[in-house]
Design an enzyme around this catalytic site. Structure first.
Site, short mmCIF file in Angstrom:
data_model
loop_
_atom_site.label_atom_id
_atom_site.label_comp_id
_atom_site.label_asym_id
_atom_site.label_seq_id
_atom_site.Cartn_x
_atom_site.Cartn_y
_atom_site.Cartn_z
N HIS A 13 1.72 -14.76 -1.97
CA HIS A 13 1.16 -15.92 -2.71
C HIS A 13 2.15 -17.07 -2.66
O HIS A 13 3.16 -17.06 -3.37
CB HIS A 13 0.89 -15.54 -4.18
CG HIS A 13 0.26 -16.64 -4.98
ND1 HIS A 13 -0.89 -16.46 -5.70
CD2 HIS A 13 0.62 -17.94 -5.19
CE1 HIS A 13 -1.21 -17.59 -6.31
NE2 HIS A 13 -0.30 -18.50 -6.02
N HIS A 15 2.56 -21.62 -2.12
CA HIS A 15 2.03 -22.97 -1.91
C HIS A 15 2.97 -23.70 -0.97
O HIS A 15 4.09 -24.03 -1.35
CB HIS A 15 1.94 -23.72 -3.25
CG HIS A 15 1.06 -23.05 -4.24
ND1 HIS A 15 -0.28 -23.33 -4.36
CD2 HIS A 15 1.31 -22.05 -5.13
CE1 HIS A 15 -0.82 -22.56 -5.30
NE2 HIS A 15 0.13 -21.77 -5.78
N LYS A 99 -9.71 -17.39 -2.33
CA LYS A 99 -9.03 -17.65 -3.60
C LYS A 99 -10.01 -18.22 -4.61
O LYS A 99 -10.68 -19.22 -4.34
CB LYS A 99 -7.88 -18.64 -3.37
CG LYS A 99 -7.10 -19.00 -4.63
CD LYS A 99 -6.34 -17.82 -5.20
CE LYS A 99 -5.71 -18.12 -6.56
NZ LYS A 99 -4.43 -18.77 -6.48
N HIS A 136 -6.91 -16.58 -9.60
CA HIS A 136 -6.12 -17.22 -10.66
C HIS A 136 -6.81 -16.85 -11.97
O HIS A 136 -7.85 -17.40 -12.30
CB HIS A 136 -6.06 -18.74 -10.47
CG HIS A 136 -5.17 -19.39 -11.48
ND1 HIS A 136 -3.94 -19.92 -11.17
CD2 HIS A 136 -5.31 -19.56 -12.82
CE1 HIS A 136 -3.38 -20.39 -12.27
NE2 HIS A 136 -4.19 -20.19 -13.28
N HIS A 174 -0.16 -13.57 -9.77
CA HIS A 174 0.88 -13.99 -10.71
C HIS A 174 0.60 -13.56 -12.16
O HIS A 174 0.46 -14.39 -13.05
CB HIS A 174 1.16 -15.49 -10.63
CG HIS A 174 -0.06 -16.37 -10.49
ND1 HIS A 174 -1.13 -16.32 -11.34
CD2 HIS A 174 -0.35 -17.34 -9.59
CE1 HIS A 174 -2.02 -17.23 -10.96
NE2 HIS A 174 -1.58 -17.85 -9.90
N ASP A 247 4.44 -17.30 -5.79
CA ASP A 247 3.82 -18.50 -6.37
C ASP A 247 4.78 -19.69 -6.31
O ASP A 247 4.75 -20.55 -7.20
CB ASP A 247 3.34 -18.26 -7.81
CG ASP A 247 2.36 -19.33 -8.26
OD1 ASP A 247 1.80 -20.04 -7.41
OD2 ASP A 247 2.17 -19.46 -9.49
C1 NCD Z 1 0.43 -24.05 -8.62
C2 NCD Z 1 0.53 -25.36 -7.84
O1 NCD Z 1 1.32 -26.23 -8.22
O2 NCD Z 1 -0.17 -25.50 -6.82
N1 NCD Z 1 1.07 -24.22 -9.90
C3 NCD Z 1 1.54 -23.24 -10.69
O3 NCD Z 1 1.97 -23.54 -11.80
N2 NCD Z 1 1.57 -21.99 -10.30
C4 NCD Z 1 -1.00 -23.64 -8.74
C5 NCD Z 1 -1.17 -22.23 -9.28
O4 NCD Z 1 -0.94 -21.25 -8.58
O5 NCD Z 1 -1.56 -22.10 -10.44
ZN ZN Z 2 -0.19 -20.27 -7.09
#
Ligand code: NCD
Ligand code: ZN
Length: 343
Positions: A13, A15, A99, A136, A174, A247
């Site tokens: 996971h 970003h 997702k 999520h 998460h 995450d």
């Molecule tokens: C994530 C993001 O910034 O894209 N933020 C976070 O707090 N984890 C999005 C997510 O996974 O909730």
């Molecule tokens: Zn995330």
């Protein structure tokens, strides 16, 4: 023990963002991880096979030379998603999973699902073809306390998805609560969960230490200490239902240190080292490899990585700030000393 050698891990996971940010985010993740499940919450979100293919190409184009890294793409579910598009992307090895963001649950979730019943057709397709659903797990109802949103999601939404689609592979992403740990354990083979490094290290007090601490703010938000302890137990329990997912979610410093700061913690520069530290503290370093490198691929039905990496006990200081696409980002545990280092 002063070194630990494990099969190269994967991040289930992450970003990576897009554009100028990709160079640093991809390098930071590829440093420790052979593969990563890449989140689709771009602007606009990644909802088609073509968008995912192009995004994957952009990621591949910045992988540092000499590094092997495989981005695994995900499809962002919307109310209007076409099951045939999802199935085609899975068959073509473009989409590894879908997702589910409840609408408005987190960063760039405004196109998310307003009611899970609207996506029952795509869930039925995914169940049939064996494609994992990544969730999520937070409700967004204004009357639900922020700290209860994961628990209420489990009660009001997740329980029915599991019941209605008993063959659907589900990863609750998460997780932050003892109740989520219990739900996963009781759910058997159908369900699994990822656990982040930050939820193993901080509880909700971290956001309020002698002042407001925006860099400890993420979603789902960190909970009470008893939950952190439950997560550490789950991660180190040698259960194939719990595996690594960072995450890592960078936001420019100015967007975090704001009157309405963004949710997300950039932990890629320290993630694997933090997991090692936690497993060491728990006396479970011998279980790190399974959590980091075996249970994820096993759940996704993918081969284990052939390469190995070594972590050594060799203290280093986390930088106060790192450059991501020309903007300052404050990494998780900025300025602190970490005991473990990747060789
Ligand atoms: C994530 C993001 O910034 O894209 N933020 C976070 O707090 N984890 C999005 C997510 O996974 O909730
Ligand atoms: Zn995330």
């Amino acid at each position: 023990m002063t070194t630990v050698s494990i099969r190269k891990p994967d991040d289930w996971h992450v970003h990576l963002r897009d554009g100028a940010q990709l160079t640093q985010t991809v390098a930071a993740t590829a440093r420790s991880f052979a593969r990563a499940i890449v989140m689709p919450n771009l602007v606009p979100p990644v909802c088609t096979v073509e968008a995912a293919r192009q995004y994957r190409d952009r990621i591949r184009s910045v992988i540092p030379s000499g590094t092997s890294f495989h981005p695994l793409m995900t499809c962002y579910l919307t109310d209007g998603i076409d099951p045939a598009e999802v199935a085609a992307g899975y068959a073509d090895n473009v989409f590894a999973a879908c997702k589910l963001y409840p609408a408005h649950a987190t960063t760039n979730a405004s196109h998310g699902v307003t009611d899970v019943r609207r996506i029952h057709p795509v869930l039925a397709t995914m169940e049939k073809i064996g494609m994992p659903l990544l969730i999520h797990g937070e409700v967004t109802d204004a009357d639900v306390d922020v700290f209860d949103r994961e628990l209420v999601f489990i009660e009001r939404v997740l329980t029915s998805i599991v019941r209605d689609f008993p063959g659907l592979k589900i990863v609750l992403e998460h997780i932050t609560t003892a109740e989520a740990v219990d739900f996963i354990r009781e759910g058997g083979n159908q369900v699994a969960a990822t656990i982040t490094p930050h939820h193993l290290v901080i509880n909700r007090n971290a956001m309020f230490q002698r002042g407001l601490r925006p860099h400890a703010y993420c979603l789902p938000v960190a909970k009470r200490e008893r939950h952190r302890i439950a997560l550490r137990k789950a991660a180190t329990s040698n259960s194939p239902q719990f595996f690594l997912g960072t995450d890592s979610a960078p936001h420019p410093r100015a967007m975090k240190e704001s009157a309405c700061g963004c949710a997300g913690i950039f932990n890629a520069p320290v993630a694997l080292e933090v997991y090692a530290h936690v497993f060491d503290e728990e006396g479970a370093l011998d279980r790190l490899e399974a959590f980091a490198s075996e249970y994820g691929p096993r759940f996704y039905g993918l081969p284990l990585n052939p390469d190995r990496i070594t972590l050594e006990r060799n203290p280093w200081q986390v930088p106060d700030v790192v450059d991501v696409g020309g903007q300052d980002v404050v990494p998780f545990l900025a300025g602190e000393t970490l005991a473990w280092r990747l060789q």
